[in-house]
Scaffold this active site. Structure first.
Site, PDB file in Angstrom:
ATOM      1  N   ARG A 199       0.836  -1.212   0.000  1.00 62.34           N
ATOM      2  CA  ARG A 199       0.000   0.000   0.000  1.00 62.34           C
ATOM      3  C   ARG A 199       0.867   1.258   0.000  1.00 62.34           C
ATOM      4  NH1 ARG A 199      -3.848  -0.986   4.948  1.00 62.34           N
ATOM      5  NH2 ARG A 199      -4.325   1.227   4.634  1.00 62.34           N
ATOM      6  N   CYS A 258      -0.529   6.102   9.134  1.00 65.93           N
ATOM      7  CA  CYS A 258      -0.973   4.774   8.676  1.00 65.93           C
ATOM      8  C   CYS A 258      -2.245   4.974   7.868  1.00 65.93           C
ATOM      9  CB  CYS A 258      -1.176   3.818   9.864  1.00 65.93           C
ATOM     10  SG  CYS A 258      -2.465   4.343  11.013  1.00 65.93           S
TER      11      CYS A 258
END
Length: 278
Positions: free
Chosen positions: A177, A236
């Site tokens: 990601r 995050c």
């Protein structure tokens, strides 16, 4: 900083200490199908109260579980029987996953002594230690909130960091990601990372549901190019695993670590955010 971790042995020896408050912070991504509060009612560590990450949060934004105002936080945790002077021990039922987010939240609101139970509920249960069921009913307490802005970063301050480099930005999402090779679990977000940020997936700072040793963590951060002596901000997907990496950084000896509360849900959802891939 006092060691932010406590062991199950330590907790077992201090369960009846009146100055210790035990907090179940279990939270899961929607795709898991698990519900922290439902599981808490079925079984939790003796005396633990439940902290709902999505409930004790800012309700004025569409971003998930953002920090509430200090006043709202103080009212909510005061009802849970928690004072700012208590020793607050936070755990979750994934090992070490959501508990660091609540550890960071309490610290950001001025709690003086907050720890995380290393190994959490799974380690406690594996050792056949006692549990309880149902809702605990603690007497209300007064939590005097004192917001600590140095522990929290917002979009504008992180955007400035992409130019000033005054803090190292550490991204806790999985590597695919971070590189923009895998889609985000939340729809509508860009793929990639904040320019100049470094990748330290949260999954790499734990092993078997526990934080790795300080020595292992220092080596891990060094390999990723993170100088733990410099000021750092972690990010995050939505501020949960960023807190896990913030906890790991504290164990590794970092003294100045903040969390980007909006994280990629905010950054990747804005058209004016610069994004890097690769």
């Amino acid at each position: 900083m006092t060691n932010p971790l406590v062991t199950t042995d330590w907790l077992a020896d201090h369960l009846d200490d009146p100055n210790i408050v035990l907090v179940d912070a279990s939270w899961y991504m929607p795709a898991t199908g698990r519900k922290g509060y439902s599981e808490y009612l079925e079984s939790h560590l003796p005396g633990a109260v439940f902290f709902g990450i999505d409930d004790i949060a800012d309700k004025t934004t569409t971003l998930p579980h953002m920090l509430p105002t200090p006043e709202a936080f103080a009212a909510a945790v005061g009802k849970l029987g928690i004072a700012d002077t208590d020793t607050i021990v936070v755990y979750d039922e994934a090992g070490v996953f959501a508990a660091p987010r609540v550890w960071w939240t309490f610290r950001a609101m001025g709690a003086k002594d907050v720890r995380v139970l290393d190994g959490g509920g799974p380690k406690w249960r594996a050792e056949a230690r006692p549990t309880a069921a149902g809702e605990e009913q603690p007497a209300p307490r007064t939590f005097a909130a004192h917001y600590q802005p140095a522990l929290v970063q917002d979009f504008d301050t992180v955007l400035e960091l992409t130019h000033s480099k005054a803090r190292t930005i550490v991204d806790a999402r999985p590597g695919d990601r971070f590189r923009g090779e895998a889609p985000e679990p939340r729809p509508g977000l860009a793929s990639g990372h904040i320019p100049g940020s470094l990748s330290v997936p949260a999954s790499e700072v734990t092993a078997n549901g526990q934080l790795k040793s300080a020595e292992e963590l220092r080596a891990l951060f060094a390999k990723a190019g993170v100088d733990v002596t410099r000021p750092i901000v972690t990010s995050c997907g939505s501020g949960v695993t960023a807190s896990t990496v913030a906890l790991a950084l504290a164990i590794a000896g970092a003294k100045d670590v903040a969390v980007y509360d909006g994280s990629w849900t905010e950054w990747g959802g804005r058209a004016d955010s610069p994004v890097e891939r690769g």
